[in-house]
Design a protein around this motif. Structure first.
Motif, short mmCIF file in Angstrom:
data_model
loop_
_atom_site.label_atom_id
_atom_site.label_comp_id
_atom_site.label_asym_id
_atom_site.label_seq_id
_atom_site.Cartn_x
_atom_site.Cartn_y
_atom_site.Cartn_z
N GLU A 1 0.82 -1.21 0.00
CA GLU A 1 0.00 0.00 0.00
C GLU A 1 0.85 1.26 0.00
N ALA A 2 2.15 1.12 0.29
CA ALA A 2 3.04 2.28 0.26
C ALA A 2 3.41 2.66 -1.17
N PHE A 3 3.16 1.75 -2.12
CA PHE A 3 3.50 2.02 -3.52
C PHE A 3 2.37 2.80 -4.18
N THR A 4 2.69 3.99 -4.68
CA THR A 4 1.71 4.79 -5.42
C THR A 4 2.17 5.05 -6.84
N SER A 5 3.48 5.10 -7.05
CA SER A 5 4.05 5.25 -8.39
C SER A 5 5.52 4.84 -8.32
N TRP A 6 6.13 4.67 -9.49
CA TRP A 6 7.53 4.23 -9.56
C TRP A 6 8.44 5.41 -9.25
N THR A 7 8.94 5.48 -8.02
CA THR A 7 9.78 6.60 -7.60
C THR A 7 11.21 6.18 -7.29
N LYS B 1 13.30 2.98 -14.81
CA LYS B 1 12.20 3.55 -15.59
C LYS B 1 12.73 4.65 -16.50
N ALA B 2 12.45 4.49 -17.79
CA ALA B 2 12.82 5.49 -18.79
C ALA B 2 11.57 5.86 -19.56
N GLY B 3 11.08 7.07 -19.38
CA GLY B 3 9.81 7.44 -19.98
C GLY B 3 8.67 6.69 -19.31
N ASP B 4 7.87 5.99 -20.11
CA ASP B 4 6.73 5.26 -19.56
C ASP B 4 6.99 3.80 -19.32
N LYS B 5 8.18 3.31 -19.67
CA LYS B 5 8.42 1.87 -19.53
C LYS B 5 9.65 1.59 -18.67
N LEU B 6 9.71 0.35 -18.20
CA LEU B 6 10.84 -0.10 -17.40
C LEU B 6 11.84 -0.82 -18.31
N LEU B 7 13.11 -0.55 -18.07
CA LEU B 7 14.20 -1.21 -18.78
C LEU B 7 14.94 -2.13 -17.82
N LYS B 8 15.47 -3.20 -18.35
CA LYS B 8 16.23 -4.16 -17.57
C LYS B 8 17.69 -4.10 -18.00
N VAL B 9 18.57 -3.76 -17.06
CA VAL B 9 19.99 -3.61 -17.36
C VAL B 9 20.77 -4.64 -16.54
N SER B 10 21.52 -5.49 -17.23
CA SER B 10 22.31 -6.50 -16.54
C SER B 10 23.51 -5.87 -15.86
N ALA B 11 23.81 -6.33 -14.65
CA ALA B 11 24.98 -5.83 -13.93
C ALA B 11 26.26 -6.08 -14.72
N ASP B 12 26.30 -7.14 -15.50
CA ASP B 12 27.49 -7.45 -16.30
C ASP B 12 27.76 -6.40 -17.36
N ASP B 13 26.74 -5.65 -17.77
CA ASP B 13 26.90 -4.63 -18.82
C ASP B 13 27.34 -3.28 -18.25
N ILE B 14 27.30 -3.14 -16.94
CA ILE B 14 27.60 -1.85 -16.32
C ILE B 14 29.11 -1.66 -16.18
N LEU B 15 29.59 -0.50 -16.61
CA LEU B 15 31.00 -0.15 -16.45
C LEU B 15 31.23 0.45 -15.07
N TRP B 16 30.43 1.45 -14.74
CA TRP B 16 30.50 2.05 -13.41
C TRP B 16 29.19 2.78 -13.10
N ARG C 1 23.91 5.77 -21.06
CA ARG C 1 23.87 6.20 -19.66
C ARG C 1 22.41 6.16 -19.19
N TYR C 2 22.17 5.58 -18.02
CA TYR C 2 20.81 5.48 -17.47
C TYR C 2 20.76 6.24 -16.15
N HIS C 3 19.71 7.02 -15.99
CA HIS C 3 19.53 7.75 -14.74
C HIS C 3 18.78 6.86 -13.75
N LEU C 4 19.34 6.68 -12.57
CA LEU C 4 18.79 5.77 -11.57
C LEU C 4 18.20 6.58 -10.43
N ARG C 5 16.95 6.27 -10.07
CA ARG C 5 16.26 7.01 -9.02
C ARG C 5 16.60 6.44 -7.64
#
Length: 249
Positions: free
Chosen positions: A131-137, A149-164, A181-185
Protein backbone atom coordinates in the motif's frame (compact mmCIF):
# COMPACT_ATOMS: atom_id res chain seq x y z
CA UNK A 1 19.79 -3.28 -21.84
CA UNK A 2 16.73 -5.31 -22.72
CA UNK A 3 12.97 -4.97 -22.65
CA UNK A 4 11.04 -6.80 -19.97
CA UNK A 5 10.01 -10.31 -21.01
CA UNK A 6 6.42 -10.94 -19.99
CA UNK A 7 4.90 -14.41 -20.33
CA UNK A 8 1.15 -14.31 -20.86
CA UNK A 9 -1.16 -17.25 -20.13
CA UNK A 10 -4.50 -16.55 -21.81
CA UNK A 11 -6.88 -18.91 -23.63
CA UNK A 12 -9.19 -16.27 -25.11
CA UNK A 13 -7.79 -15.15 -28.52
CA UNK A 14 -9.35 -11.69 -28.27
CA UNK A 15 -7.91 -10.99 -24.80
CA UNK A 16 -4.55 -12.45 -25.87
CA UNK A 17 -4.41 -10.22 -28.96
CA UNK A 18 -5.29 -7.17 -26.89
CA UNK A 19 -2.61 -8.01 -24.32
CA UNK A 20 0.00 -8.33 -27.06
CA UNK A 21 -1.03 -5.00 -28.57
CA UNK A 22 -0.81 -3.20 -25.22
CA UNK A 23 2.53 -4.73 -24.22
CA UNK A 24 3.99 -3.84 -27.62
CA UNK A 25 2.73 -0.27 -27.32
CA UNK A 26 4.40 0.12 -23.92
CA UNK A 27 7.62 -1.43 -25.23
CA UNK A 28 7.71 -4.86 -23.58
CA UNK A 29 8.32 -8.26 -25.13
CA UNK A 30 5.42 -10.67 -24.88
CA UNK A 31 6.06 -14.40 -24.69
CA UNK A 32 3.17 -16.63 -25.65
CA UNK A 33 0.29 -16.60 -25.30
CA UNK A 34 0.09 -19.97 -23.57
CA UNK A 35 -3.47 -21.27 -23.62
CA UNK A 36 -2.99 -24.28 -21.33
CA UNK A 37 -0.89 -25.31 -18.35
CA UNK A 38 1.50 -27.55 -20.30
CA UNK A 39 2.42 -24.82 -22.79
CA UNK A 40 2.80 -22.29 -19.98
CA UNK A 41 5.20 -24.46 -17.99
CA UNK A 42 7.24 -25.26 -21.10
CA UNK A 43 7.58 -21.59 -22.06
CA UNK A 44 8.31 -20.59 -18.47
CA UNK A 45 11.21 -23.03 -18.15
CA UNK A 46 12.56 -22.15 -21.61
CA UNK A 47 12.47 -18.36 -21.30
CA UNK A 48 12.57 -17.54 -17.55
CA UNK A 49 10.45 -14.38 -17.97
CA UNK A 50 10.62 -11.28 -15.79
CA UNK A 51 6.86 -11.34 -15.11
CA UNK A 52 3.99 -13.77 -15.69
CA UNK A 53 0.44 -12.57 -16.40
CA UNK A 54 -1.81 -15.54 -15.67
CA UNK A 55 -5.49 -16.02 -16.47
CA UNK A 56 -6.96 -17.40 -13.28
CA UNK A 57 -8.98 -19.98 -15.25
CA UNK A 58 -7.34 -21.52 -18.34
CA UNK A 59 -9.06 -23.94 -20.69
CA UNK A 60 -9.25 -27.57 -19.71
CA UNK A 61 -10.08 -26.65 -16.14
CA UNK A 62 -6.52 -25.58 -15.29
CA UNK A 63 -6.63 -23.50 -12.15
CA UNK A 64 -4.44 -20.40 -12.07
CA UNK A 65 -4.00 -20.58 -8.31
CA UNK A 66 -2.55 -24.08 -8.51
CA UNK A 67 -0.47 -23.23 -11.59
CA UNK A 68 1.05 -20.27 -9.76
CA UNK A 69 2.29 -22.59 -7.02
CA UNK A 70 3.90 -24.88 -9.58
CA UNK A 71 5.64 -21.96 -11.31
CA UNK A 72 7.14 -20.82 -8.01
CA UNK A 73 8.69 -24.26 -7.58
CA UNK A 74 10.65 -23.69 -10.80
CA UNK A 75 11.64 -20.06 -10.11
CA UNK A 76 10.25 -17.20 -8.09
CA UNK A 77 8.83 -14.53 -10.37
CA UNK A 78 6.41 -11.60 -10.06
CA UNK A 79 2.97 -12.94 -10.92
CA UNK A 80 -0.09 -10.98 -12.01
CA UNK A 81 -3.53 -12.60 -12.06
CA UNK A 82 -5.93 -11.61 -14.82
CA UNK A 83 -9.61 -12.46 -14.67
CA UNK A 84 -12.96 -11.51 -16.16
CA UNK A 85 -14.69 -12.61 -12.98
CA UNK A 86 -15.07 -10.22 -10.07
CA UNK A 87 -17.35 -12.32 -7.90
CA UNK A 88 -16.43 -12.72 -4.24
CA UNK A 89 -15.47 -16.40 -4.55
CA UNK A 90 -13.03 -15.83 -7.41
CA UNK A 91 -11.42 -12.80 -5.79
CA UNK A 92 -11.09 -14.60 -2.45
CA UNK A 93 -9.22 -17.48 -4.10
CA UNK A 94 -7.02 -15.04 -6.01
CA UNK A 95 -6.12 -13.14 -2.85
CA UNK A 96 -5.28 -16.41 -1.08
CA UNK A 97 -2.67 -17.18 -3.78
CA UNK A 98 -0.92 -13.92 -2.91
CA UNK A 99 -0.15 -12.65 -6.42
CA UNK A 100 1.84 -9.45 -6.82
CA UNK A 101 -0.96 -7.64 -8.69
CA UNK A 102 -4.36 -8.12 -10.34
CA UNK A 103 -5.90 -7.19 -13.68
CA UNK A 104 -9.58 -7.16 -14.60
CA UNK A 105 -10.31 -7.99 -18.25
CA UNK A 106 -10.68 -6.33 -20.66
CA UNK A 107 -7.32 -4.88 -19.67
CA UNK A 108 -6.58 -1.19 -20.13
CA UNK A 109 -3.11 0.15 -20.93
CA UNK A 110 -2.78 2.29 -17.81
CA UNK A 111 -3.90 -0.53 -15.53
CA UNK A 112 -1.48 -2.93 -17.22
CA UNK A 113 1.53 -0.66 -16.77
CA UNK A 114 0.55 0.06 -13.16
CA UNK A 115 0.20 -3.68 -12.41
CA UNK A 116 3.62 -4.42 -13.93
CA UNK A 117 5.29 -1.70 -11.86
CA UNK A 118 3.50 -2.79 -8.68
CA UNK A 119 4.42 -6.45 -9.22
CA UNK A 120 8.11 -5.67 -9.72
CA UNK A 121 8.12 -3.31 -6.75
CA UNK A 122 6.58 -5.92 -4.43
CA UNK A 123 8.97 -8.59 -5.74
CA UNK A 124 12.06 -6.40 -5.34
CA UNK A 125 11.04 -4.71 -2.08
CA UNK A 126 9.20 -7.29 0.03
CA UNK A 127 10.13 -5.26 3.11
CA UNK A 128 7.86 -2.39 2.03
CA UNK A 129 4.05 -2.70 2.38
CA UNK A 130 2.37 -2.77 -1.03
CA UNK A 131 0.00 0.00 0.00
CA UNK A 132 3.04 2.28 0.26
CA UNK A 133 3.50 2.02 -3.52
CA UNK A 134 1.71 4.79 -5.42
CA UNK A 135 4.05 5.25 -8.39
CA UNK A 136 7.53 4.23 -9.56
CA UNK A 137 9.78 6.60 -7.60
CA UNK A 138 12.82 4.39 -6.89
CA UNK A 139 14.57 2.07 -9.31
CA UNK A 140 15.33 -1.48 -8.22
CA UNK A 141 18.18 -3.98 -8.13
CA UNK A 142 16.92 -7.57 -8.33
CA UNK A 143 19.29 -10.53 -8.68
CA UNK A 144 22.06 -8.65 -10.51
CA UNK A 145 19.65 -6.76 -12.75
CA UNK A 146 18.74 -3.09 -12.57
CA UNK A 147 15.14 -2.18 -13.36
CA UNK A 148 15.14 1.45 -14.46
CA UNK A 149 12.20 3.55 -15.59
CA UNK A 150 12.82 5.49 -18.79
CA UNK A 151 9.81 7.44 -19.98
CA UNK A 152 6.73 5.26 -19.56
CA UNK A 153 8.42 1.87 -19.53
CA UNK A 154 10.84 -0.10 -17.40
CA UNK A 155 14.20 -1.21 -18.78
CA UNK A 156 16.23 -4.16 -17.57
CA UNK A 157 19.99 -3.61 -17.36
CA UNK A 158 22.31 -6.50 -16.54
CA UNK A 159 24.98 -5.83 -13.93
CA UNK A 160 27.49 -7.45 -16.30
CA UNK A 161 26.90 -4.63 -18.82
CA UNK A 162 27.60 -1.85 -16.32
CA UNK A 163 31.00 -0.15 -16.45
CA UNK A 164 30.50 2.05 -13.41
CA UNK A 165 27.89 3.96 -11.39
CA UNK A 166 28.42 7.62 -10.50
CA UNK A 167 26.69 10.38 -8.58
CA UNK A 168 24.47 12.55 -10.78
CA UNK A 169 23.85 16.27 -10.39
CA UNK A 170 20.56 15.71 -8.57
CA UNK A 171 22.32 13.45 -6.02
CA UNK A 172 20.83 10.35 -7.59
CA UNK A 173 22.94 8.01 -9.77
CA UNK A 174 23.85 7.43 -13.38
CA UNK A 175 24.58 3.91 -14.63
CA UNK A 176 27.20 3.95 -17.38
CA UNK A 177 27.39 1.14 -19.94
CA UNK A 178 29.47 0.89 -23.10
CA UNK A 179 26.79 2.56 -25.24
CA UNK A 180 24.38 4.36 -22.93
CA UNK A 181 23.87 6.20 -19.66
CA UNK A 182 20.81 5.48 -17.47
CA UNK A 183 19.53 7.75 -14.74
CA UNK A 184 18.79 5.77 -11.57
CA UNK A 185 16.26 7.01 -9.02
CA UNK A 186 18.28 6.17 -5.91
CA UNK A 187 21.30 7.54 -4.07
CA UNK A 188 24.76 6.02 -4.44
CA UNK A 189 24.90 5.09 -0.76
CA UNK A 190 21.55 3.35 -0.91
CA UNK A 191 22.54 1.53 -4.08
CA UNK A 192 25.88 0.37 -2.69
CA UNK A 193 24.21 -1.79 -0.05
CA UNK A 194 22.22 -3.66 -2.72
CA UNK A 195 25.06 -4.42 -5.14
CA UNK A 196 26.95 -7.67 -5.56
CA UNK A 197 30.18 -7.00 -3.66
CA UNK A 198 31.96 -9.64 -5.73
CA UNK A 199 31.38 -7.51 -8.80
CA UNK A 200 31.21 -3.87 -7.67
CA UNK A 201 33.63 -1.81 -5.58
CA UNK A 202 33.55 1.76 -4.27
CA UNK A 203 36.57 3.63 -5.64
CA UNK A 204 35.61 7.21 -4.81
CA UNK A 205 32.95 9.02 -2.85
CA UNK A 206 31.21 9.66 -6.19
CA UNK A 207 31.84 6.37 -7.98
CA UNK A 208 31.40 2.57 -7.85
CA UNK A 209 33.07 0.48 -10.55
CA UNK A 210 32.54 -2.94 -12.05
CA UNK A 211 35.79 -4.71 -11.15
CA UNK A 212 35.62 -6.92 -14.23
CA UNK A 213 35.68 -3.85 -16.47
CA UNK A 214 38.84 -2.25 -15.03
CA UNK A 215 41.52 -2.01 -17.74
CA UNK A 216 44.27 -0.23 -15.81
CA UNK A 217 45.00 2.06 -12.86
CA UNK A 218 47.12 5.22 -12.97
CA UNK A 219 48.41 5.42 -9.41
CA UNK A 220 50.00 8.80 -10.04
CA UNK A 221 46.92 10.52 -11.42
CA UNK A 222 44.55 8.50 -9.23
CA UNK A 223 42.37 7.44 -12.13
CA UNK A 224 40.96 4.12 -13.33
CA UNK A 225 40.71 3.35 -17.04
CA UNK A 226 37.53 1.58 -18.12
CA UNK A 227 36.57 1.16 -21.76
CA UNK A 228 38.92 3.98 -22.80
CA UNK A 229 37.52 6.42 -20.23
CA UNK A 230 38.87 7.61 -16.89
CA UNK A 231 36.97 7.48 -13.61
CA UNK A 232 38.28 8.87 -10.31
CA UNK A 233 40.17 6.88 -7.68
CA UNK A 234 40.10 8.31 -4.17
CA UNK A 235 43.35 8.13 -2.22
CA UNK A 236 41.64 6.41 0.70
CA UNK A 237 40.24 3.72 -1.64
CA UNK A 238 43.46 2.93 -3.54
CA UNK A 239 44.98 0.26 -1.29
CA UNK A 240 41.68 -1.57 -0.86
CA UNK A 241 41.05 -1.55 -4.59
CA UNK A 242 44.49 -2.95 -5.45
CA UNK A 243 44.05 -5.68 -2.87
CA UNK A 244 40.60 -6.51 -4.19
CA UNK A 245 41.79 -6.70 -7.78
CA UNK A 246 44.55 -9.16 -6.81
CA UNK A 247 41.92 -11.59 -5.54
CA UNK A 248 40.30 -11.58 -8.99
CA UNK A 249 43.50 -12.54 -10.81
Amino acid sequence: MSSLKILVAEDDPLHAARMEMLLTEIGYEMIGPADDEGTLLRLFKATLPDIVILDIQLKGGSDGVDIAARLSQVQKVPLIFATSYTDATTMKRAVAANPFAYLIKPVEKGALQAAIELALFKFGRPDVPSEAFTSWTEDLVIQDFFFVKAGDKLLKVSADDILWVEVAEDRYCDIVTADRRYHLRTSLSSLESKLNTQLFFRTHRTCIVNLRKVDSIDEGDFTISIDGRDVPLGKTFKASLLKRLKTLQ
